[in-house]
Write a protein that holds these residues in place. Sequence first.
Motif, PDB file in Angstrom:
ATOM      1  N   ARG A 235      18.685  28.660 -30.991  1.00  0.00           N
ATOM      2  CA  ARG A 235      17.761  27.618 -31.455  1.00  0.00           C
ATOM      3  C   ARG A 235      18.526  26.453 -32.078  1.00  0.00           C
ATOM      4  O   ARG A 235      18.223  25.289 -31.834  1.00  0.00           O
ATOM      5  CB  ARG A 235      16.751  28.225 -32.445  1.00  0.00           C
ATOM      6  CG  ARG A 235      15.899  27.198 -33.172  1.00  0.00           C
ATOM      7  CD  ARG A 235      15.033  26.378 -32.230  1.00  0.00           C
ATOM      8  NE  ARG A 235      14.325  25.301 -32.886  1.00  0.00           N
ATOM      9  CZ  ARG A 235      14.809  24.080 -33.080  1.00  0.00           C
ATOM     10  NH1 ARG A 235      16.026  23.766 -32.672  1.00  0.00           N
ATOM     11  NH2 ARG A 235      14.073  23.157 -33.670  1.00  0.00           N
TER      12      ARG A 235
ATOM     13  N   HIS B  72       9.050  22.793 -33.466  1.00  0.00           N
ATOM     14  CA  HIS B  72       8.357  23.597 -34.463  1.00  0.00           C
ATOM     15  C   HIS B  72       6.863  23.641 -34.175  1.00  0.00           C
ATOM     16  O   HIS B  72       6.062  23.038 -34.905  1.00  0.00           O
ATOM     17  CB  HIS B  72       8.632  22.986 -35.839  1.00  0.00           C
ATOM     18  CG  HIS B  72      10.046  22.482 -36.008  1.00  0.00           C
ATOM     19  ND1 HIS B  72      11.124  23.330 -36.095  1.00  0.00           N
ATOM     20  CD2 HIS B  72      10.563  21.222 -36.061  1.00  0.00           C
ATOM     21  CE1 HIS B  72      12.243  22.613 -36.243  1.00  0.00           C
ATOM     22  NE2 HIS B  72      11.926  21.329 -36.209  1.00  0.00           N
TER      23      HIS B  72
ATOM     24  N   HIS C 220       9.667  17.974 -30.917  1.00  0.00           N
ATOM     25  CA  HIS C 220      10.723  17.014 -30.616  1.00  0.00           C
ATOM     26  C   HIS C 220      10.723  16.748 -29.119  1.00  0.00           C
ATOM     27  O   HIS C 220      10.702  17.683 -28.325  1.00  0.00           O
ATOM     28  CB  HIS C 220      12.086  17.549 -31.025  1.00  0.00           C
ATOM     29  CG  HIS C 220      12.180  17.857 -32.489  1.00  0.00           C
ATOM     30  ND1 HIS C 220      11.894  16.920 -33.459  1.00  0.00           N
ATOM     31  CD2 HIS C 220      12.509  18.983 -33.157  1.00  0.00           C
ATOM     32  CE1 HIS C 220      12.049  17.461 -34.654  1.00  0.00           C
ATOM     33  NE2 HIS C 220      12.416  18.714 -34.510  1.00  0.00           N
TER      34      HIS C 220
ATOM     35  N   GLU D  69       9.563  14.734 -39.401  1.00  0.00           N
ATOM     36  CA  GLU D  69      10.564  15.298 -40.322  1.00  0.00           C
ATOM     37  C   GLU D  69      11.897  14.558 -40.292  1.00  0.00           C
ATOM     38  O   GLU D  69      12.807  14.939 -41.012  1.00  0.00           O
ATOM     39  CB  GLU D  69      10.793  16.785 -40.004  1.00  0.00           C
ATOM     40  CG  GLU D  69      11.335  17.025 -38.602  1.00  0.00           C
ATOM     41  CD  GLU D  69      11.818  18.449 -38.344  1.00  0.00           C
ATOM     42  OE1 GLU D  69      11.553  19.344 -39.151  1.00  0.00           O
ATOM     43  OE2 GLU D  69      12.492  18.641 -37.310  1.00  0.00           O
ATOM     44  N   HIS D  70      12.026  13.533 -39.444  1.00  0.00           N
ATOM     45  CA  HIS D  70      13.310  12.825 -39.347  1.00  0.00           C
ATOM     46  C   HIS D  70      13.308  11.488 -40.068  1.00  0.00           C
ATOM     47  O   HIS D  70      14.297  10.772 -40.031  1.00  0.00           O
ATOM     48  CB  HIS D  70      13.691  12.576 -37.884  1.00  0.00           C
ATOM     49  CG  HIS D  70      13.965  13.827 -37.103  1.00  0.00           C
ATOM     50  ND1 HIS D  70      14.080  13.846 -35.735  1.00  0.00           N
ATOM     51  CD2 HIS D  70      14.163  15.103 -37.509  1.00  0.00           C
ATOM     52  CE1 HIS D  70      14.322  15.080 -35.335  1.00  0.00           C
ATOM     53  NE2 HIS D  70      14.373  15.866 -36.388  1.00  0.00           N
TER      54      HIS D  70
HETATM   55 ZN    ZN Z   1      13.365  19.776 -36.041  1.00  0.00          ZN
END
Ligand code: ZN
Length: 475
Positions: A330, A382, A389, A427-428
């Motif tokens: 992963r 996720h 993504h 989340e980025h």
């Molecule tokens: Zn991620």
Amino acid sequence: MSVSDLIDQLRESVGPTSVFDPADLPSATTDVRGVHQGAAVTIVRPATTEEVAAVVRICSDHGAVIVTQGGNTGMSGGSVPVDDESGRPSVIVLLDRMNKIESLSPDGFWATVEAGVTIEQLQAAASAAGLMFAPDWGARGTATIGGAVSTNAGGINVLAFGPIRDHILGLEVVFPDGQTWNGVRALRKDSSGYDIKHLIIGSEGTLGIVTRVTVKLLPAISHESTAMAAIVSISDLAEIARLARAGTNGTLTALELIPEMGVAAVVDKLGWPRPLETRADWYVLIRYGGSDPVNSDLAEFLQRAVNRGLLTDAVVADSRRQEEALWLLRDEISPPGLMPHNKLALKMDAAVPIDRVSDFIDAVEATCRDLAPGAAPYIFGHIGDGNIHVHVLPGESDVDTFLGIKPALGRALDQRTWDLGGTISAEHGVGQELIDRIIGQKPAIEFEMMRNIKRLFDPDNLLNPGKTIPRQPAS
Ligand code: ZN
Ligand code: MLT
């Protein structure tokens, strides 16, 4: 005042061995994907909060802007300079020397650390005390807690434990006027007015420089079990997730989507055996955790999902080593260093409500087929949080044709995400990558409030200009 005056004063203030020529640290001026590069006149590595405050005052006096950098693992280009519109020189402030775990309270379930401590360091310190720092992602060895706070980072454990925002109890921050705010607190409850730390979390170094952090720790998980399973149809993701959540008295701590394209690339790159003989277009990685053994819960969930025609085959890790190998796979599937033409990809870090993940993936694939036939959408992530993504790679299309269509493809994919009630930054962060794209996501008043907050904290736009807050569109 000249740039050489600026550098002289910085040397005087933090010592000559803490001030670097960018040519000697080229990795600091390029992001981890190799997509964003920015010039800096110097790089400073302060060792204390007082030194950070002194650097801020000197830069302010000299009209230089500051880009603070943690592990430089961010995926949105937030940690490298952009050319400043008004031509001001950029100074990169690296916090890697501020890497001390100052205190850890096993009874209070908290630790106070300097901002340059890595996620892995924090996890190890918590584990040595029989506790857990829950946030986790592939770049754990390099990513720092300061950087994670700045982007409100996520990772594979958000499903059970929430993003970084949910793990921060207190912060120390140096503001653009050189003042230090000591908000290092270990309180679980505090209802005493505006919560400044939550403004700082996710602000990508545009409001202040995070120098120390108090994090929340959790009891360690004593039993874990991980499986990788082949999916029958991508349209079943919500049902698989619902069954997985209901399948244990413990906790579903991770649910990740892995495409065959990623498995094949990692196996090929690392010379590993395939984790699962059965081939499918998509797989899920699933982990249960609990204070009692969870192996039989996982085996029963898998059997139920196979019986319902949701999964075709699965492998359950039967040793710690095998479990680690599945999670290493992963860690490795992110495109940088894995996928050809990764730098050219159209990158998305989208999240949609968790019952719309399959619709989102269908929409991405259909939009790519329509607008960029030949391009290869590489999709993973996720799914338990609805955070997917997408890296659309040129695939079989001619690179110039792909690059020509990329902006329109980005606009179309962003719109599909919003149509599903989603965000294009899960989340980025926004960084520089999304600064022009994010403008379509929220009502104008929300951006106006962000601009007002920025003006209040940083009236001279000294900190990380050109990131996070889109420019006001011409009326
Ligand atoms: Zn991620
Ligand atoms: C991941 O989950 O692996 C990352 O957030 C990185 C990516 O989008 O490539």
